[in-house]
Design a protein around this motif. Structure first.
Motif, short mmCIF file in Angstrom:
data_model
loop_
_atom_site.label_atom_id
_atom_site.label_comp_id
_atom_site.label_asym_id
_atom_site.label_seq_id
_atom_site.Cartn_x
_atom_site.Cartn_y
_atom_site.Cartn_z
N GLN A 177 0.81 -1.21 0.00
CA GLN A 177 0.00 0.00 0.00
C GLN A 177 0.85 1.27 0.00
O GLN A 177 0.34 2.34 -0.26
N GLY A 178 2.14 1.17 0.29
CA GLY A 178 2.94 2.35 0.51
C GLY A 178 3.80 2.79 -0.65
O GLY A 178 4.65 3.64 -0.48
N GLY A 179 3.61 2.26 -1.85
CA GLY A 179 4.45 2.60 -2.98
C GLY A 179 4.09 3.93 -3.62
O GLY A 179 3.08 4.55 -3.31
N ASP A 180 4.94 4.37 -4.53
CA ASP A 180 4.67 5.58 -5.32
C ASP A 180 3.48 5.32 -6.23
O ASP A 180 3.30 4.20 -6.72
N LYS A 181 2.69 6.35 -6.48
CA LYS A 181 1.47 6.18 -7.27
C LYS A 181 1.40 7.24 -8.36
O LYS A 181 1.53 8.43 -8.08
N VAL A 182 1.15 6.82 -9.60
CA VAL A 182 0.93 7.74 -10.70
C VAL A 182 -0.49 8.29 -10.57
O VAL A 182 -1.44 7.53 -10.38
N LEU A 183 -0.62 9.60 -10.67
CA LEU A 183 -1.93 10.26 -10.57
C LEU A 183 -2.47 10.58 -11.95
O LEU A 183 -1.72 10.99 -12.84
N GLN A 184 -3.75 10.44 -12.11
CA GLN A 184 -4.43 10.75 -13.36
C GLN A 184 -5.01 12.17 -13.28
O GLN A 184 -5.09 12.76 -12.19
N PRO A 185 -5.45 12.74 -14.42
CA PRO A 185 -6.01 14.09 -14.39
C PRO A 185 -7.12 14.28 -13.35
O PRO A 185 -7.17 15.31 -12.69
N LYS A 237 -8.02 18.29 -8.46
CA LYS A 237 -8.37 18.78 -7.13
C LYS A 237 -7.19 19.48 -6.46
O LYS A 237 -7.38 20.29 -5.56
N LEU A 238 -5.98 19.16 -6.88
CA LEU A 238 -4.78 19.67 -6.23
C LEU A 238 -4.21 20.92 -6.88
O LEU A 238 -3.53 21.70 -6.22
N PRO A 257 -1.85 14.84 -24.81
CA PRO A 257 -1.03 16.06 -24.82
C PRO A 257 -0.02 16.11 -23.67
O PRO A 257 1.09 16.60 -23.84
N LEU A 258 -0.40 15.57 -22.50
CA LEU A 258 0.51 15.52 -21.36
C LEU A 258 0.09 14.36 -20.47
O LEU A 258 -1.10 14.20 -20.20
N GLN A 259 1.06 13.58 -20.02
CA GLN A 259 0.76 12.50 -19.08
C GLN A 259 2.04 12.03 -18.41
O GLN A 259 3.14 12.28 -18.90
N ILE A 260 1.87 11.35 -17.29
CA ILE A 260 2.98 10.73 -16.57
C ILE A 260 2.67 9.24 -16.48
O ILE A 260 1.55 8.85 -16.17
N ALA A 317 -4.81 27.10 -16.11
CA ALA A 317 -4.31 25.73 -16.21
C ALA A 317 -5.25 24.91 -17.09
O ALA A 317 -6.46 25.12 -17.05
N GLN A 318 -4.69 24.03 -17.87
CA GLN A 318 -5.48 23.07 -18.65
C GLN A 318 -5.52 21.77 -17.85
O GLN A 318 -4.84 20.80 -18.16
N LYS A 319 -6.33 21.75 -16.79
CA LYS A 319 -6.31 20.64 -15.85
C LYS A 319 -6.67 19.30 -16.47
O LYS A 319 -6.28 18.26 -15.96
N ARG A 320 -7.41 19.31 -17.57
CA ARG A 320 -7.74 18.03 -18.22
C ARG A 320 -6.47 17.39 -18.78
O ARG A 320 -6.44 16.20 -19.04
N ASN A 321 -5.44 18.20 -18.99
CA ASN A 321 -4.14 17.73 -19.47
C ASN A 321 -3.13 17.87 -18.33
O ASN A 321 -2.26 18.74 -18.35
#
Length: 173
Positions: A29-37, A42-43, A149-152, A57-61
């Motif tokens: 449960q404690g690993g790094d997590k990739v966040l989606q749009p 919210k952040l 257009p942008l992602q991690i 900001a283009q928050k959808r991207n």
């Protein structure tokens, strides 16, 4: 007396199993997590300050990472239409890191930056005053299906990839 010894052994075995299971569960449960749009919207603020003005900001991207220790890396594309063409050329996204990271082998302290993928397969990092911090080579992922257009994403060799379309750089904590 025999019942008492068996009971003690069962309790002891249960404690050992419990101690063994807790760290395994904490690691899972404690690993790094990739966040989606949807997570990052919210952040991130609606307007972002860079080079003396605020831009939407283009928050959808957007995308990000939440590290196991609770620190975040957040990024979002920015509407740069109000900026001069020289700023637009290298400022495409807002980049926030709450912890020091490495991008393409360069150290980047915690802070707020402007970033962009520019010509000659370069990725540039600037401070909020539009001063160059460093640039690194970017790579192209021809095998990526449906680039955004942008992602991690997670990087196969560890760390993460920040993409703009099929172009990317790697980063890690």
């Amino acid at each position: 007396m025999r019942f008492s010894s068996v009971s003690k052994m069962v309790v002891f075995a249960g404690l050992l199993l419990g101690l063994w299971a807790v760290p395994a569960k904490a690691i899972a449960q404690g690993g790094d997590k990739v966040l989606q749009p949807a997570d990052t919207q919210k952040l991130l603020p609606d307007n972002l300050w860079y080079k003396g003005q605020a831009a939407p900001a283009q928050k959808r991207n957007s995308g990000g990472v939440k590290f196991a220790d609770g620190a975040y890396v957040l990024t979002t594309l920015v509407d740069t239409s109000g900026y001069s063409s020289d700023v637009q050329a290298k400022y495409q996204a807002y980049f926030i890191t709450e912890a020091p990271i490495k991008i393409g082998g360069h150290d980047l302290p915690a802070g707020i930056y402007g970033v962009g993928f520019i010509g000659d397969n370069k990725f540039v990092v600037t401070d909020v005053g539009a001063h160059d911090v460093f640039s690194v080579d970017s790579a192209n992922d021809d095998g990526m299906k449906r680039p955004r257009p942008l992602q991690i994403t997670e990087n196969e060799g560890g760390g993460f990839r920040l993409y703009a379309g099929r172009r990317y750089v790697t980063f890690s904590k």
